[in-house]
Motif scaffolding. Structure first.
Motif, PDB file in Angstrom:
ATOM      1  N   ALA A 128       0.866  -1.183   0.000  1.00 62.63           N
ATOM      2  CA  ALA A 128       0.000   0.000   0.000  1.00 62.63           C
ATOM      3  C   ALA A 128       0.899   1.228   0.000  1.00 62.63           C
ATOM      4  CB  ALA A 128      -0.908  -0.003   1.222  1.00 62.63           C
ATOM      5  N   LEU A 129       0.422   2.304  -0.607  1.00 61.14           N
ATOM      6  CA  LEU A 129       1.258   3.493  -0.760  1.00 61.14           C
ATOM      7  C   LEU A 129       1.220   4.412   0.457  1.00 61.14           C
ATOM      8  CD1 LEU A 129       0.403   4.306  -4.486  1.00 61.14           C
ATOM      9  CD2 LEU A 129       2.225   2.849  -3.575  1.00 61.14           C
ATOM     10  N   THR A 130       0.166   4.275   1.268  1.00 62.22           N
ATOM     11  CA  THR A 130       0.039   5.073   2.489  1.00 62.22           C
ATOM     12  C   THR A 130      -0.653   4.226   3.550  1.00 62.22           C
ATOM     13  OG1 THR A 130      -2.113   5.927   1.793  1.00 62.22           O
ATOM     14  CG2 THR A 130      -0.174   7.295   1.286  1.00 62.22           C
ATOM     15  N   GLU A 131      -0.581   4.655   4.785  1.00 57.54           N
ATOM     16  CA  GLU A 131      -1.279   3.961   5.863  1.00 57.54           C
ATOM     17  C   GLU A 131      -2.792   4.091   5.677  1.00 57.54           C
ATOM     18  OE1 GLU A 131      -2.022   1.532   8.943  1.00 57.54           O
ATOM     19  OE2 GLU A 131      -0.048   1.894   8.033  1.00 57.54           O
ATOM     20  N   PHE A 132      -3.249   5.228   5.162  1.00 57.32           N
ATOM     21  CA  PHE A 132      -4.682   5.395   4.898  1.00 57.32           C
ATOM     22  C   PHE A 132      -5.168   4.304   3.953  1.00 57.32           C
ATOM     23  CE2 PHE A 132      -8.201   6.734   2.257  1.00 57.32           C
ATOM     24  CZ  PHE A 132      -9.111   7.238   3.182  1.00 57.32           C
ATOM     25  N   ALA A 133      -4.452   4.118   2.840  1.00 51.79           N
ATOM     26  CA  ALA A 133      -4.843   3.095   1.872  1.00 51.79           C
ATOM     27  C   ALA A 133      -4.767   1.704   2.492  1.00 51.79           C
ATOM     28  CB  ALA A 133      -3.959   3.188   0.629  1.00 51.79           C
ATOM     29  N   ARG A 134      -3.738   1.456   3.269  1.00 50.57           N
ATOM     30  CA  ARG A 134      -3.607   0.148   3.929  1.00 50.57           C
ATOM     31  C   ARG A 134      -4.845  -0.163   4.766  1.00 50.57           C
ATOM     32  NH1 ARG A 134      -1.783  -1.921   8.926  1.00 50.57           N
ATOM     33  NH2 ARG A 134      -0.922  -4.043   8.700  1.00 50.57           N
ATOM     34  N   THR A 150       8.260  22.984  -3.193  1.00 52.67           N
ATOM     35  CA  THR A 150       6.995  23.720  -3.275  1.00 52.67           C
ATOM     36  C   THR A 150       5.961  23.105  -2.344  1.00 52.67           C
ATOM     37  OG1 THR A 150       7.450  24.254  -5.575  1.00 52.67           O
ATOM     38  CG2 THR A 150       5.175  24.515  -4.838  1.00 52.67           C
ATOM     39  N   PRO A 151       5.440  23.884  -1.397  1.00 49.08           N
ATOM     40  CA  PRO A 151       4.416  23.362  -0.487  1.00 49.08           C
ATOM     41  C   PRO A 151       3.089  23.154  -1.208  1.00 49.08           C
ATOM     42  CG  PRO A 151       4.762  25.703  -0.092  1.00 49.08           C
ATOM     43  CD  PRO A 151       5.790  25.292  -1.099  1.00 49.08           C
ATOM     44  N   ALA A 152       2.199  22.384  -0.583  1.00 48.02           N
ATOM     45  CA  ALA A 152       0.912  22.063  -1.202  1.00 48.02           C
ATOM     46  C   ALA A 152      -0.248  22.507  -0.321  1.00 48.02           C
ATOM     47  CB  ALA A 152       0.814  20.559  -1.448  1.00 48.02           C
ATOM     48  N   ILE A 153      -1.293  22.993  -0.966  1.00 41.30           N
ATOM     49  CA  ILE A 153      -2.580  23.185  -0.304  1.00 41.30           C
ATOM     50  C   ILE A 153      -3.458  22.047  -0.800  1.00 41.30           C
ATOM     51  CG2 ILE A 153      -4.581  24.662   0.027  1.00 41.30           C
ATOM     52  CD1 ILE A 153      -2.864  27.074  -0.550  1.00 41.30           C
ATOM     53  N   ALA A 154      -3.828  21.129   0.101  1.00 39.15           N
ATOM     54  CA  ALA A 154      -4.507  19.901  -0.299  1.00 39.15           C
ATOM     55  C   ALA A 154      -5.823  19.711   0.448  1.00 39.15           C
ATOM     56  CB  ALA A 154      -3.600  18.692  -0.049  1.00 39.15           C
ATOM     57  N   ALA A 155      -6.732  18.999  -0.199  1.00 40.46           N
ATOM     58  CA  ALA A 155      -7.986  18.637   0.452  1.00 40.46           C
ATOM     59  C   ALA A 155      -7.715  17.659   1.581  1.00 40.46           C
ATOM     60  CB  ALA A 155      -8.939  18.026  -0.570  1.00 40.46           C
ATOM     61  N   ASN A 156      -8.412  17.842   2.673  1.00 40.61           N
ATOM     62  CA  ASN A 156      -8.222  17.001   3.862  1.00 40.61           C
ATOM     63  C   ASN A 156      -9.030  15.709   3.706  1.00 40.61           C
ATOM     64  OD1 ASN A 156      -7.525  16.073   6.360  1.00 40.61           O
ATOM     65  ND2 ASN A 156      -8.777  17.518   7.508  1.00 40.61           N
ATOM     66  N   ILE A 157      -8.573  14.863   2.780  1.00 38.97           N
ATOM     67  CA  ILE A 157      -9.282  13.616   2.499  1.00 38.97           C
ATOM     68  C   ILE A 157      -8.299  12.577   1.953  1.00 38.97           C
ATOM     69  CG2 ILE A 157      -9.890  14.349   0.146  1.00 38.97           C
ATOM     70  CD1 ILE A 157     -12.521  12.788   0.449  1.00 38.97           C
ATOM     71  N   GLY A 158      -8.484  11.327   2.360  1.00 36.60           N
ATOM     72  CA  GLY A 158      -7.697  10.237   1.807  1.00 36.60           C
ATOM     73  C   GLY A 158      -6.215  10.358   2.103  1.00 36.60           C
ATOM     74  N   ALA A 159      -5.419   9.759   1.215  1.00 42.41           N
ATOM     75  CA  ALA A 159      -3.986   9.661   1.448  1.00 42.41           C
ATOM     76  C   ALA A 159      -3.263  10.996   1.364  1.00 42.41           C
ATOM     77  CB  ALA A 159      -3.370   8.686   0.450  1.00 42.41           C
ATOM     78  N   GLU A 189      -7.508   9.515  -2.699  1.00 47.19           N
ATOM     79  CA  GLU A 189      -6.257   9.242  -3.408  1.00 47.19           C
ATOM     80  C   GLU A 189      -5.485   8.153  -2.654  1.00 47.19           C
ATOM     81  OE1 GLU A 189      -4.938  10.742  -6.146  1.00 47.19           O
ATOM     82  OE2 GLU A 189      -6.090  12.586  -6.402  1.00 47.19           O
ATOM     83  N   THR A 190      -4.898   7.213  -3.402  1.00 45.79           N
ATOM     84  CA  THR A 190      -4.078   6.198  -2.743  1.00 45.79           C
ATOM     85  C   THR A 190      -2.707   6.753  -2.368  1.00 45.79           C
ATOM     86  OG1 THR A 190      -3.397   5.408  -4.920  1.00 45.79           O
ATOM     87  CG2 THR A 190      -5.180   4.209  -3.824  1.00 45.79           C
ATOM     88  N   PHE A 191      -2.314   7.842  -3.063  1.00 43.68           N
ATOM     89  CA  PHE A 191      -1.031   8.470  -2.740  1.00 43.68           C
ATOM     90  C   PHE A 191      -1.122   9.979  -2.952  1.00 43.68           C
ATOM     91  CE2 PHE A 191       3.550   9.409  -3.685  1.00 43.68           C
ATOM     92  CZ  PHE A 191       4.003   9.177  -2.399  1.00 43.68           C
ATOM     93  N   GLY A 192      -0.591  10.482  -4.019  1.00 46.75           N
ATOM     94  CA  GLY A 192      -0.526  11.915  -4.271  1.00 46.75           C
ATOM     95  C   GLY A 192       0.826  12.269  -4.853  1.00 46.75           C
ATOM     96  N   ARG A 193       1.161  11.606  -5.951  1.00 51.54           N
ATOM     97  CA  ARG A 193       2.485  11.745  -6.558  1.00 51.54           C
ATOM     98  C   ARG A 193       2.827  13.199  -6.877  1.00 51.54           C
ATOM     99  NH1 ARG A 193       6.187   8.513  -9.175  1.00 51.54           N
ATOM    100  NH2 ARG A 193       7.480   9.629 -10.665  1.00 51.54           N
TER     101      ARG A 193
END
Length: 387
Positions: A175-181, A308-317, A294-298
């Motif tokens: 699994a690519l992240t603990e969330f996906a696992r 470069t920092p990211a502004i991301a949705a608070n959901i999934g991986a 998302e299973t990851f977020g490449r």
């Protein structure tokens, strides 16, 4: 070691294709022998619906190809990146017939959900989770909007659950992240067989300077990627900061219309990776507005590599990858107003953003380099190789 890598490429190249090729290339450069078996969805239309349905459940062609490869040259590990839809789970059985252990990377949620996304009608959907027969996915034609294709996918899942394929034919899942696992465990895969190893960025694209003064979105232009949230935020922000959009997909017309109507939005279409990295390196911030798990977020990790920092949705991986206040910010998924507020925070806190750039690069160096991926991959292979 000698590894047989198996991957079913998509018609439109995406992160899964990029990640699998990067892993194969890295193994080769580290001195391992890597045999590759690939198929491509581009040939699916020529096969016809009936043939595709049968292949999805069991591809005799793929079984024979893999079996002959293993008979001809002994391998230590068969690493399946993606078997759907042309290759099928039959390749697990070919590997087992020759006594070769199987590692499967879980790059999407296909083993639990017919459309692999846990996403339907613009929102997260887990209706098929845990069901022996994932009939909701058929009723809603979740795979490609096709009743026939969705039925074939659901049949594949049902048959192989009944055959205990997922539990008996795979030695280790990645699994690519603990969330996906945790999602896969919830869906019935054996917890003791699932390990976590994230994707990586290789070669290292190098640190950017972040002097472009714009925000950047990179990805498929589709509903689950949150394009409506993104465009809605920039309509509220006005001319405060330009937005560059890189990618293509089914929502191209909506993006083109927004770019024509609002001068602060620029749609660049699909671009070569070198150009994408250059854009990432100069961006003030990367926007990751996905609405699905998302299973990851490449893309976010590629941004970290450029500093470069990211502004991301608070959901999934993706919410697992971004450390709020250190490597970026999180906003409520689907909430354009909250996304706009986070962008305004970035504009008003440039010294903090400068520190985020350092932390983002440090995060990449600690977790997502080729060296770290190789170390972890060797640990995983050692779990399945005969002692």
């Amino acid at each position: 070691m000698r590894i047989l890598s198996i991957h079913n490429n998509y018609q439109i190249r995406g992160g899964e294709d990029e990640s699998s090729e990067s892993e194969e290339r890295l193994l080769q450069e580290m001195g391992h022998e890597v045999d590759v078996y690939k198929d491509n969805n581009a040939r699916a239309p020529a096969l016809g619906a009936v043939e595709m349905a049968f292949r999805t459940v069991w591809s005799t062609e793929a079984y024979n190809i893999v079996k002959q490869k293993l008979i001809k040259t002994a391998c230590d590990v068969v690493h399946v990146q993606n078997f759907f839809p042309l290759i099928s789970p039959s390749v697990y059985y070919a590997a087992k017939a020759e006594g070769v252990p199987v590692v499967q990377t879980l790059r999407n949620y296909r083993l639990l959900c017919p459309n692999a996304l846990f996403f339907r009608d613009g929102q997260v959907c887990e209706d098929c989770m845990g069901k022996p027969i994932p009939y909701p996915g058929v009723l809603h034609s979740c795979y490609r909007g096709s009743l026939v294709a969705s039925g074939a996918t659901a049949t594949m899942l049902t048959v192989h659950r009944a055959m205990q394929t997922w539990k008996q034919m795979v030695d280790v899942y990645i699994a690519l992240t603990e969330f996906a696992r945790q999602k896969f465990i919830q869906g019935g895969l054996p917890a003791q067989k699932i390990v976590v190893k994230p994707n990586f960025v290789y070669p290292d694209p190098g640190l950017g300077e972040g002097r472009g003064g714009y925000a950047l979105f990179v990805g498929r232009l589709s509903v689950e990627k949150g394009l409506d949230t993104l465009l809605g935020a920039w309509k509220q922000l006005g001319k405060a900061i330009p937005l560059k959009i890189v990618g293509d997909g089914p929502l191209e017309s909506e993006v083109a219309e927004a770019a024509e109507k609002f001068p602060q939005i620029e749609w660049l279409g699909r671009r070569p990776m070198a150009e994408v990295y250059a854009l990432m390196g100069e961006a003030m911030v990367l926007i990751f507005p996905s609405k699905w798990y998302e299973t990851f977020g490449r893309v976010a990790v590629e941004g970290f590599a450029k500093g470069t920092p990211a502004i991301a949705a608070n959901i999934g991986a993706i919410a697992e990858l971004v450390d709020p206040g250190r490597t970026g910010l999180l906003f409520q998924p689907g909430d354009s107003t909250d996304l706009a507020a986070k962008v305004e925070w970035v504009l008003q806190h440039q010294s903090e953003v400068a520190q985020m750039r350092k932390e983002a690069r440090a995060e990449f160096e600690a977790k997502y380099t080729a060296e770290e991926n190789y170390r972890r991959l060797m640990e995983i292979y050692s779990l399945v190789r005969p002692k």
